[in-house]
Design a protein around this motif. Structure first.
Motif, PDB file in Angstrom:
ATOM      1  N   GLY A  48     -26.984  -2.660 -35.388  1.00 43.58           N
ATOM      2  CA  GLY A  48     -27.296  -1.753 -34.089  1.00 43.58           C
ATOM      3  C   GLY A  48     -25.966  -1.394 -33.680  1.00 43.58           C
ATOM      4  N   ILE A  49     -24.893  -2.057 -33.514  1.00 44.92           N
ATOM      5  CA  ILE A  49     -23.647  -1.401 -33.124  1.00 44.92           C
ATOM      6  C   ILE A  49     -23.096  -0.354 -33.922  1.00 44.92           C
ATOM      7  CG2 ILE A  49     -21.026  -1.913 -32.861  1.00 44.92           C
ATOM      8  CD1 ILE A  49     -21.750  -4.865 -32.350  1.00 44.92           C
ATOM      9  N   ILE A  50     -23.419  -0.346 -35.280  1.00 50.10           N
ATOM     10  CA  ILE A  50     -23.071   0.931 -35.994  1.00 50.10           C
ATOM     11  C   ILE A  50     -23.743   1.768 -35.934  1.00 50.10           C
ATOM     12  CG2 ILE A  50     -22.853   1.671 -38.612  1.00 50.10           C
ATOM     13  CD1 ILE A  50     -21.879  -1.158 -39.447  1.00 50.10           C
ATOM     14  N   PHE A  51     -24.928   1.598 -35.506  1.00 50.25           N
ATOM     15  CA  PHE A  51     -26.084   2.796 -35.264  1.00 50.25           C
ATOM     16  C   PHE A  51     -25.741   3.398 -34.030  1.00 50.25           C
ATOM     17  CE2 PHE A  51     -29.894   4.557 -33.313  1.00 50.25           C
ATOM     18  CZ  PHE A  51     -30.269   5.448 -34.269  1.00 50.25           C
ATOM     19  N   ALA A  52     -25.246   2.608 -33.131  1.00 54.98           N
ATOM     20  CA  ALA A  52     -25.029   3.155 -31.863  1.00 54.98           C
ATOM     21  C   ALA A  52     -23.727   4.061 -31.821  1.00 54.98           C
ATOM     22  CB  ALA A  52     -24.999   1.877 -30.647  1.00 54.98           C
ATOM     23  N   LEU A  53     -22.767   3.526 -32.704  1.00 49.90           N
ATOM     24  CA  LEU A  53     -21.714   4.167 -32.684  1.00 49.90           C
ATOM     25  C   LEU A  53     -21.646   5.642 -33.771  1.00 49.90           C
ATOM     26  CD1 LEU A  53     -19.145   1.549 -33.877  1.00 49.90           C
ATOM     27  CD2 LEU A  53     -18.993   2.749 -31.522  1.00 49.90           C
ATOM     28  N   TRP A  54     -22.659   5.481 -34.745  1.00 51.43           N
ATOM     29  CA  TRP A  54     -23.002   6.607 -35.458  1.00 51.43           C
ATOM     30  C   TRP A  54     -23.486   7.634 -34.480  1.00 51.43           C
ATOM     31  CZ3 TRP A  54     -27.737   8.804 -36.108  1.00 51.43           C
ATOM     32  CH2 TRP A  54     -27.766  10.059 -36.973  1.00 51.43           C
ATOM     33  N   LEU A  55     -24.584   7.359 -33.485  1.00 52.12           N
ATOM     34  CA  LEU A  55     -25.280   7.815 -32.699  1.00 52.12           C
ATOM     35  C   LEU A  55     -24.230   8.822 -31.598  1.00 52.12           C
ATOM     36  CD1 LEU A  55     -28.145   9.157 -32.018  1.00 52.12           C
ATOM     37  CD2 LEU A  55     -28.198   7.019 -30.432  1.00 52.12           C
ATOM     38  N   ILE A  56     -23.372   7.987 -31.152  1.00 48.86           N
ATOM     39  CA  ILE A  56     -22.542   8.455 -30.262  1.00 48.86           C
ATOM     40  C   ILE A  56     -21.601   9.459 -30.960  1.00 48.86           C
ATOM     41  CG2 ILE A  56     -20.505   7.920 -28.697  1.00 48.86           C
ATOM     42  CD1 ILE A  56     -21.865   5.251 -28.161  1.00 48.86           C
ATOM     43  N   LEU A  57     -21.024   9.161 -32.084  1.00 48.87           N
ATOM     44  CA  LEU A  57     -20.030  10.047 -32.781  1.00 48.87           C
ATOM     45  C   LEU A  57     -20.883  11.277 -33.290  1.00 48.87           C
ATOM     46  CD1 LEU A  57     -18.233   7.685 -35.193  1.00 48.87           C
ATOM     47  CD2 LEU A  57     -17.254   8.686 -33.121  1.00 48.87           C
ATOM     48  N   PHE A  58     -22.331  11.244 -33.511  1.00 46.62           N
ATOM     49  CA  PHE A  58     -22.947  12.378 -33.979  1.00 46.62           C
ATOM     50  C   PHE A  58     -23.303  13.320 -32.825  1.00 46.62           C
ATOM     51  CE2 PHE A  58     -26.849  14.684 -35.275  1.00 46.62           C
ATOM     52  CZ  PHE A  58     -26.348  15.330 -36.488  1.00 46.62           C
ATOM     53  N   ILE A  59     -23.674  12.761 -31.749  1.00 52.78           N
ATOM     54  CA  ILE A  59     -23.788  13.534 -30.572  1.00 52.78           C
ATOM     55  C   ILE A  59     -22.333  14.592 -30.245  1.00 52.78           C
ATOM     56  CG2 ILE A  59     -24.752  13.642 -28.166  1.00 52.78           C
ATOM     57  CD1 ILE A  59     -26.595  11.184 -28.687  1.00 52.78           C
ATOM     58  N   THR A  60     -21.360  13.453 -29.918  1.00 51.23           N
ATOM     59  CA  THR A  60     -20.085  14.062 -29.457  1.00 51.23           C
ATOM     60  C   THR A  60     -19.347  14.776 -30.488  1.00 51.23           C
ATOM     61  OG1 THR A  60     -19.126  12.012 -29.651  1.00 51.23           O
ATOM     62  CG2 THR A  60     -20.159  12.237 -27.799  1.00 51.23           C
TER      63      THR A  60
END
Length: 724
Positions: A48-60
């Protein structure tokens, strides 16, 4: 809504709030979560944390990591790192995308350029796991625009610009990332290595490939100098189209340095992935040593060559297999590997030659290959102070020998030479930390066998060399056939040994300072010759041979020794004695490795009374390159004049008295002769010390004090007023 209790009809209906159902659902989910095993819950949290980081990085696009990235890399490399433009770092979707504009990495303080790397644009796709595991980063895609990289070693060869951290840290070999495909525009590479005297500048550009199987073609070209010699190179790298599964990069490289030409073609797994490459190498030029200069490796000089080889890299080794070609008029085949164990260059080779031309041996020991090419055998002769010299004086490349180690086996089936009956050469060579050994170096010669152990120690200054050369018993008829010895009727043999040690960077200097001993031993046997210079030198047989051209029967040899003691490069006879059935052949004098002069005299004393035995010496003088034999010496002419005068004044019988040998020669004790003993140890057959072989003065003399003078004085005493 309100529901009535079906078990209690008299009870009024009650209203159940909607959130109660939600709470019940959440409570159930929470219960299920708590029932999960702890490791599974931890794993799900991580995902979950990795996905959240991935999502944040992908968006920003990870732009907020620009300054942390600069600080982290600056600390890690211990050099300032700056990104002047846009910055992106995120997963897309699995590979790590890195994009930076106006990026620069500062150079180490001692470097000649301020920046190690700079680029207007870096756009790449990196395999993320390669950043954590393995020794090479894997780059799926790389785009560089207006990039410049500076690769440089310092002057002492201990540090380089691509080994980050402490600027005084020991430099490591260059370890490029594995790049599958690349797009380059205006990219340059600068390389400097003061130790190898190598400097080169290469430019890279990508153009669209004409072959539809390939996406693009990375073209490169450059110039440079290697040991003050300029060179140029050009080539291309075809990267496969991404739709081609398992595509391999196609490489073509052409390099020239004067008349030396090198071509490499074949395929690579990746743009910078050499491991497992399938390449073909072709090279030709005037001297193979010039080609190996590019590795900082010193090999013997050669005449012009042309070679081909398969080339690949496996397990840290560059492997040159199926090597074949020619150098001069000789063939060459075998294999060669180049590796870097413990960060030190190691070359291993297993080579063979079917036919080795004698002229191609010359450059191996220091003769000028171009001079041999133009003049043939005469190219081995030079002139020093007006005198001809034959010992080579090309200096050993001591500094280059310190750069690498080597292991070599080399075999030659036969040698093409008119008067050198040599075959089956076998050489085992080892170079380790500037100590070069050729042990053994063997070959067959005229039915005999030569075995040598040679060591050249370049670890200090001056270079020190040791020679130990042994000739097993060899048929005299075969060995001396070119000098007129008849093989039929000759049963004598020869064996010999040379043990010397000297100092100097050239073969000439090494021998001209050498100390040691040379001994040639002749056991009992017969010799039949048609050449007057190899007669017993009894004047009777000399006159017979002069008119009939040949001995009537073989000379019977009891034993013989031709030995020299060498001090400071001057060899003095110690002794020369050959005991035959009729005579005792004695020799005095010597020769010098310093100026290559010869100063020897030989005389045969009869054991029995003999007319026509003038005891006239034969002189051998001149130089190694141009020896001169005085058979009819002034002493013989003088004796002939006395005989003529007596004949006129008295009678013809009186004239013969001038040529009478009273036959007082002392037979030799063959024990010391066959043992190769010095003059002081020689004895007559009766056991008495010999007084006709130099009295052992050569053995007793101190090194370097009047050796040449004593040789000349003894020769004059030996020859009377004879040979100069």
């Amino acid at each position: 809504m309100a529901d009535a209790d079906p078990l209690r009809p008299d009870s009024p209906a009650q209203t159940v709030p909607h959130y109660r159902g939600v709470r019940h659902y959440v409570s159930g989910a929470h219960a299920r979560w708590r029932k999960m095993p702890l490791p599974l819950r931890i794993l799900l949290w991580i995902i979950g944390i990795i996905f959240a980081l991935w999502l944040i990085l992908f968006i920003t696009k990870g732009r907020f990591l620009k300054h942390p990235f600069e600080r982290f890399l600056t600390h890690r490399l211990e050099r300032p790192v700056k990104v002047g433009g846009d910055f992106q770092l995120y997963f897309d979707p699995i590979t790590l995308k890195f994009r930076a504009e106006k990026m620069a990495i500062a150079n180490t303080p001692w470097a000649s350029r301020r920046e190690f790397f700079r680029a207007d644009l870096i756009d790449s796709r990196i395999a993320p796991l390669s950043l954590l595991f393995g020794d090479k980063y894997k780059v799926r895609w790389l785009e560089l625009r207006n990039a410049a990289t500076d690769l440089e070693w310092n002057r002492d060869g201990k540090s380089n610009t691509w080994t980050f951290g402490d600027p005084n840290k020991k430099g490591k070999p260059l370890n490029l990332p594995l790049i599958r495909r690349a797009l380059l525009a205006g990219a340059t590479l600068r390389y400097r290595d003061p130790r190898m005297h190598l400097a080169t500048d290469i430019g890279f550009e990508t153009v669209k490939a004409h072959d539809t199987r390939f996406a693009n073609d990375v073209r490169f070209s450059g110039t440079g100098t290697m040991r003050e010699r300029p060179f140029i190179l050009r080539g291309g790298l075809l990267s496969p189209d991404e739709t081609v599964t398992g595509g391999r990069n196609s490489l073509a490289l052409h390099a020239e340095a004067g008349a030396t030409v090198l071509e490499v073609s074949g395929t690579l797994p990746g743009a910078t992935e050499i491991e497992g490459a399938d390449l073909r190498l072709a090279a030709h030029g005037p001297n193979l040593a010039l080609l190996f200069d590019f590795l900082g490796v010193a090999i013997p000089e050669t005449r012009s060559y042309r070679l081909t080889s398969a080339l690949t890299k496996q397990g840290g080794e560059w492997r040159f297999t199926h090597l074949k070609g020619r150098f001069g008029d000789s063939d060459l085949a075998g294999r060669l590997t180049v590796s870097l164990p413990n960060d030190r260059l190691l070359m291993r080779a297993d080579l063979s030659t079917r036919t080795l031309d004698i002229l191609d041996v010359g450059p191996f020991i220091g003769y000028d290959p171009q001079k041999l090419e133009r003049q043939g055998a005469n190219g081995a002769i030079s002139t020093v102070n007006g005198a001809p010299r034959i010992l080579p004086d090309a200096p050993l490349r001591v500094e280059a020998l310190r750069n690498f180690d080597a292991r070599l086996t080399y075999n030659v089936r036969r040698v093409r030479a008119e008067h050198v009956p040599i075959s089956n050469i076998g050489l085992t060579l080892a170079l380790e930390r500037s100590l070069l050994t050729m042990s053994p170096l063997t070959f067959d010669m005229s039915g005999g066998h030569v075995s040598s152990d040679i060591a050249i120690d370049a670890r200090g200054h001056p270079v020190r060399s040791r020679y130990d050369i042994r000739l097993s018993p060899t048929p005299m008829g075969k060995l001396l056939a070119r000098w007129g010895v008849e093989e039929s009727g000759t049963s004598g043999t020869i064996k010999a040994r040379v043990q010397m040690a000297g100092v100097g960077d050239t073969l000439h200097d090494s021998l001209s300072t050498s100390n040691g001993r040379i001994a040639v031993i002749l056991p009992a046997g017969s010799m039949w010759t048609r050449n007057i210079q190899l007669s017993e030198l009894d004047i009777g047989t000399f006159v017979t041979k002069m008119f009939s051209g040949k001995l009537k029967k073989p000379v019977q040899i009891n034993c013989g020794l031709i030995a020299f003691t060498v001090r400071n490069g001057v060899a003095a006879a110690d002794p020369i004695i050959i005991d035959t059935e009729k005579n005792v052949l004695l020799g005095r004098g010597g020769f010098s490795f310093r100026d290559e002069s010869l100063d020897l005299a030989f005389r045969a004393d009869g054991k029995k009374f003999s007319l026509f035995s003038g005891q006239s010496p034969v002189g051998l003088d001149g130089t190694f390159a141009r020896p001169h034999i005085d058979v009819i010496s002034p002493q013989l002419i003088a004796r002939g004049g006395v005989g003529a005068a007596l004949g006129i004044a008295a009678s013809p019988l009186a004239g013969m008295l001038a040529f009478v040998d009273i036959g007082d020669a002392k037979s030799a004790a063959c024990g010391p002769v066959l043992a190769g003993a010095t003059a002081a140890a020689q004895r007559t057959r009766g056991g008495k010390s010999r007084d006709d072989v130099g009295h052992g003065t050569t053995a007793k003399e101190e090194a370097g004090k009047g050796v040449a003078r004593e040789n000349k004085d003894e020769k004059k005493k030996f020859m009377g007023t004879g040979v100069k």
